[in-house]
Design a protein around this motif. Sequence first.
Motif, PDB file in Angstrom:
ATOM      1  N   LEU A 191      -5.170   0.352   0.253  1.00  0.00           N
ATOM      2  CA  LEU A 191      -4.420   1.470   0.816  1.00  0.00           C
ATOM      3  C   LEU A 191      -3.064   1.077   1.387  1.00  0.00           C
ATOM      4  O   LEU A 191      -2.317   1.943   1.845  1.00  0.00           O
ATOM      5  CB  LEU A 191      -5.256   2.167   1.901  1.00  0.00           C
ATOM      6  N   TYR A 192      -2.740  -0.206   1.384  1.00  0.00           N
ATOM      7  CA  TYR A 192      -1.420  -0.612   1.854  1.00  0.00           C
ATOM      8  C   TYR A 192      -0.342   0.031   0.976  1.00  0.00           C
ATOM      9  O   TYR A 192      -0.495   0.136  -0.249  1.00  0.00           O
ATOM     10  CB  TYR A 192      -1.262  -2.126   1.796  1.00  0.00           C
ATOM     11  N   LYS A 193       0.745   0.427   1.595  1.00  0.00           N
ATOM     12  CA  LYS A 193       1.860   0.999   0.832  1.00  0.00           C
ATOM     13  C   LYS A 193       2.350   0.025  -0.237  1.00  0.00           C
ATOM     14  O   LYS A 193       2.691   0.425  -1.354  1.00  0.00           O
ATOM     15  CB  LYS A 193       3.011   1.346   1.774  1.00  0.00           C
ATOM     16  N   THR A 194       2.410  -1.251   0.135  1.00  0.00           N
ATOM     17  CA  THR A 194       2.900  -2.261  -0.807  1.00  0.00           C
ATOM     18  C   THR A 194       1.965  -2.415  -2.001  1.00  0.00           C
ATOM     19  O   THR A 194       2.410  -2.697  -3.114  1.00  0.00           O
ATOM     20  CB  THR A 194       3.057  -3.612  -0.097  1.00  0.00           C
ATOM     21  N   THR A 195       0.660  -2.237  -1.772  1.00  0.00           N
ATOM     22  CA  THR A 195      -0.302  -2.337  -2.873  1.00  0.00           C
ATOM     23  C   THR A 195      -0.136  -1.172  -3.845  1.00  0.00           C
ATOM     24  O   THR A 195      -0.080  -1.358  -5.070  1.00  0.00           O
ATOM     25  CB  THR A 195      -1.741  -2.358  -2.336  1.00  0.00           C
ATOM     26  N   VAL A 196      -0.053   0.021  -3.293  1.00  0.00           N
ATOM     27  CA  VAL A 196       0.113   1.218  -4.132  1.00  0.00           C
ATOM     28  C   VAL A 196       1.419   1.138  -4.911  1.00  0.00           C
ATOM     29  O   VAL A 196       1.462   1.400  -6.123  1.00  0.00           O
ATOM     30  CB  VAL A 196       0.082   2.490  -3.259  1.00  0.00           C
ATOM     31  N   TRP A 197       2.493   0.756  -4.227  1.00  0.00           N
ATOM     32  CA  TRP A 197       3.801   0.664  -4.886  1.00  0.00           C
ATOM     33  C   TRP A 197       3.822  -0.471  -5.908  1.00  0.00           C
ATOM     34  O   TRP A 197       4.434  -0.356  -6.966  1.00  0.00           O
ATOM     35  CB  TRP A 197       4.895   0.461  -3.837  1.00  0.00           C
ATOM     36  N   GLY A 198       3.130  -1.566  -5.584  1.00  0.00           N
ATOM     37  CA  GLY A 198       3.076  -2.691  -6.513  1.00  0.00           C
ATOM     38  C   GLY A 198       2.467  -2.302  -7.848  1.00  0.00           C
ATOM     39  O   GLY A 198       2.921  -2.740  -8.913  1.00  0.00           O
ATOM     40  N   LYS A 199       1.442  -1.463  -7.807  1.00  0.00           N
ATOM     41  CA  LYS A 199       0.822  -0.991  -9.046  1.00  0.00           C
ATOM     42  C   LYS A 199       1.799  -0.128  -9.846  1.00  0.00           C
ATOM     43  O   LYS A 199       1.845  -0.197 -11.083  1.00  0.00           O
ATOM     44  CB  LYS A 199      -0.449  -0.207  -8.724  1.00  0.00           C
ATOM     45  N   GLU A 200       2.594   0.677  -9.130  1.00  0.00           N
ATOM     46  CA  GLU A 200       3.592   1.509  -9.804  1.00  0.00           C
ATOM     47  C   GLU A 200       4.678   0.647 -10.443  1.00  0.00           C
ATOM     48  O   GLU A 200       5.104   0.899 -11.580  1.00  0.00           O
ATOM     49  CB  GLU A 200       4.216   2.482  -8.801  1.00  0.00           C
ATOM     50  N   LEU A 201       5.124  -0.377  -9.715  1.00  0.00           N
ATOM     51  CA  LEU A 201       6.151  -1.268 -10.255  1.00  0.00           C
ATOM     52  C   LEU A 201       5.633  -2.056 -11.455  1.00  0.00           C
ATOM     53  O   LEU A 201       6.387  -2.345 -12.389  1.00  0.00           O
ATOM     54  CB  LEU A 201       6.635  -2.233  -9.170  1.00  0.00           C
ATOM     55  N   ALA A 202       4.357  -2.406 -11.420  1.00  0.00           N
ATOM     56  CA  ALA A 202       3.772  -3.144 -12.544  1.00  0.00           C
ATOM     57  C   ALA A 202       3.849  -2.317 -13.829  1.00  0.00           C
ATOM     58  O   ALA A 202       4.132  -2.846 -14.911  1.00  0.00           O
ATOM     59  CB  ALA A 202       2.327  -3.517 -12.229  1.00  0.00           C
ATOM     60  N   LYS A 203       3.630  -1.022 -13.697  1.00  0.00           N
ATOM     61  CA  LYS A 203       3.752  -0.141 -14.867  1.00  0.00           C
ATOM     62  C   LYS A 203       5.211  -0.020 -15.299  1.00  0.00           C
ATOM     63  O   LYS A 203       5.527  -0.044 -16.491  1.00  0.00           O
ATOM     64  CB  LYS A 203       3.182   1.237 -14.532  1.00  0.00           C
ATOM     65  N   LYS A 259       2.081  -7.767 -14.948  1.00  0.00           N
ATOM     66  CA  LYS A 259       0.684  -7.913 -14.558  1.00  0.00           C
ATOM     67  C   LYS A 259       0.579  -7.783 -13.041  1.00  0.00           C
ATOM     68  O   LYS A 259       1.325  -8.431 -12.303  1.00  0.00           O
ATOM     69  CB  LYS A 259       0.148  -9.272 -15.004  1.00  0.00           C
ATOM     70  N   HIS A 260      -0.332  -6.943 -12.572  1.00  0.00           N
ATOM     71  CA  HIS A 260      -0.535  -6.776 -11.129  1.00  0.00           C
ATOM     72  C   HIS A 260      -1.732  -7.602 -10.681  1.00  0.00           C
ATOM     73  O   HIS A 260      -2.803  -7.545 -11.283  1.00  0.00           O
ATOM     74  CB  HIS A 260      -0.771  -5.306 -10.774  1.00  0.00           C
ATOM     75  N   ILE A 261      -1.540  -8.388  -9.606  1.00  0.00           N
ATOM     76  CA  ILE A 261      -2.615  -9.227  -9.071  1.00  0.00           C
ATOM     77  C   ILE A 261      -2.704  -9.010  -7.564  1.00  0.00           C
ATOM     78  O   ILE A 261      -1.695  -9.084  -6.853  1.00  0.00           O
ATOM     79  CB  ILE A 261      -2.358 -10.720  -9.363  1.00  0.00           C
ATOM     80  N   SER A 262      -3.914  -8.733  -7.072  1.00  0.00           N
ATOM     81  CA  SER A 262      -4.151  -8.591  -5.637  1.00  0.00           C
ATOM     82  C   SER A 262      -4.616  -9.926  -5.065  1.00  0.00           C
ATOM     83  O   SER A 262      -5.461 -10.595  -5.666  1.00  0.00           O
ATOM     84  CB  SER A 262      -5.217  -7.520  -5.370  1.00  0.00           C
ATOM     85  N   ILE A 263      -4.086 -10.280  -3.904  1.00  0.00           N
ATOM     86  CA  ILE A 263      -4.436 -11.549  -3.264  1.00  0.00           C
ATOM     87  C   ILE A 263      -4.948 -11.275  -1.859  1.00  0.00           C
ATOM     88  O   ILE A 263      -4.295 -10.565  -1.080  1.00  0.00           O
ATOM     89  CB  ILE A 263      -3.221 -12.498  -3.216  1.00  0.00           C
ATOM     90  N   GLN A 264      -6.107 -11.825  -1.545  1.00  0.00           N
ATOM     91  CA  GLN A 264      -6.697 -11.599  -0.226  1.00  0.00           C
ATOM     92  C   GLN A 264      -5.733 -12.056   0.871  1.00  0.00           C
ATOM     93  O   GLN A 264      -5.102 -13.105   0.774  1.00  0.00           O
ATOM     94  CB  GLN A 264      -8.036 -12.349  -0.121  1.00  0.00           C
ATOM     95  N   HIS A 265      -5.641 -11.254   1.900  1.00  0.00           N
ATOM     96  CA  HIS A 265      -4.662 -11.414   2.973  1.00  0.00           C
ATOM     97  C   HIS A 265      -4.666 -12.817   3.583  1.00  0.00           C
ATOM     98  O   HIS A 265      -3.616 -13.449   3.741  1.00  0.00           O
ATOM     99  CB  HIS A 265      -4.975 -10.370   4.053  1.00  0.00           C
TER     100      HIS A 265
END
Length: 448
Positions: free
Chosen positions: A131-143, A148-154
């Motif tokens: 739900l982080y803004k950066t996570t949501v936006w990161g997925k949009e930027l990846a498209k 490739k979008h990769i999530s990394i544990q905090h």
Amino acid sequence: MEGIGLSCTENIFICYFIFIVYFILIILYTEITYMQMINFKHTKNVSILALGAESAGNFSIYLSHPYHSLLNKERCLIVETERSNGKIYFSKDFGDLLEETNWKKYQKKVLSYLKDNKIKPEIILTDLHPLYKTTVWGKELAKKYNAKHISIQHHFAHIFSAIGDKLINYPNHQLPITNYGIAMDGTGFGTDEKIWGGEIFQVESRKNKAESIKRIGHLENQVMIGGDLAVREPARIVLSILNKFMDKISIYQYMEKFYTSNQFELIYNQLQQNFNCLETSSIGRVLDAVSILLGFCGNVRKYKHEPIDLLEKNSTLPYSDLKPKIIFDEKEKKHILLTTPLFEYLLKNIKKDKRRLAATAQFYIAEGLYEILLKCHPEFISGSKKMPKPAYWTSRQVRHDNFFISGGIANNKIISSFLESKGVYGSKLTPRGDAGISFGQIIYHLFN
């Protein structure tokens, strides 16, 4: 003939004009140098954009040849090291991205930096929190960039931020096979979907490449009644902890200064029914609870880190009669630093010097974390493993070439000073808190 000196009014005007010009130049310089460039040798031939977390907005970009020549180096502060094949461009802290002004400025800077330097990221890294803004936006930027979008544990990012900082600070340093990291902060979405914040990790590496990262210890889980409400109202954390060893009537004696009888009933019943209650191993939440219990802060924080700041500010010498209580959880296969005994001790001694109790609580955390490190690293206890002492260690430090601390609580001088006096490494060139997360995301990805 009258003197040619300037009048008092004219002098004031000139001074005012010089001040305005100086102020404008400072602003322009800050804007121009909002990126720090770090030479960082690595074999990956890729362009990476890391968007950090949310509470302290920052972004980083990793580029390998041939992108280097495209960048305007006048827009960067440069840190040179002997690791020079790749470059990391690391932004300033944009502040809390939940504030819309900061968020818009952050987005604008990310996009303009990519556009101005003709960078098309192939990989976009974000926090694991969905739900982080950066996570949501990161997925949009990846498209947008077909990346490739990769999530990394905090907290993985926190630890690798410290590791990367050491590799920059000491370019000839080679990571040992086994490394240990303590991540200390307020909130981080864990891989088990609980809220982490007091974690110990073991990182196995070969030839400066991480082969595995394992969570081997943490603080005792406490309950955040109402989720994020417990961040804003630390008395909720106190209530949940006291519930482990006190009856309802006794708990209310400590809660009545914060809640009416009806409010207390509502919150207490919410805990009993486990409704919207989240478990957390966060050091930040424990220290918040200590601060309000000892009377250093109120139940409505005036700014983000107020409870912990006031706790540290009001600390003096610790008492020496409290030792960390650590258990090994056979089910989890992890060492756990119990924090409930800390609150039992504080209440038992509540009439003593509260400034000393404040220091005692912080030393309890620091000593407990360090003891877990030693339990997981027995060769340093027995002395069976002899390792050369690096030149940058002082005589006060023990030989721990592979212990790291990071996270916002690593800025707490009481806790960090104790750990660093034992040879544990904390970042020197990059931020220890969330303002260094994007840098840590880059380092984590490069080593995996």
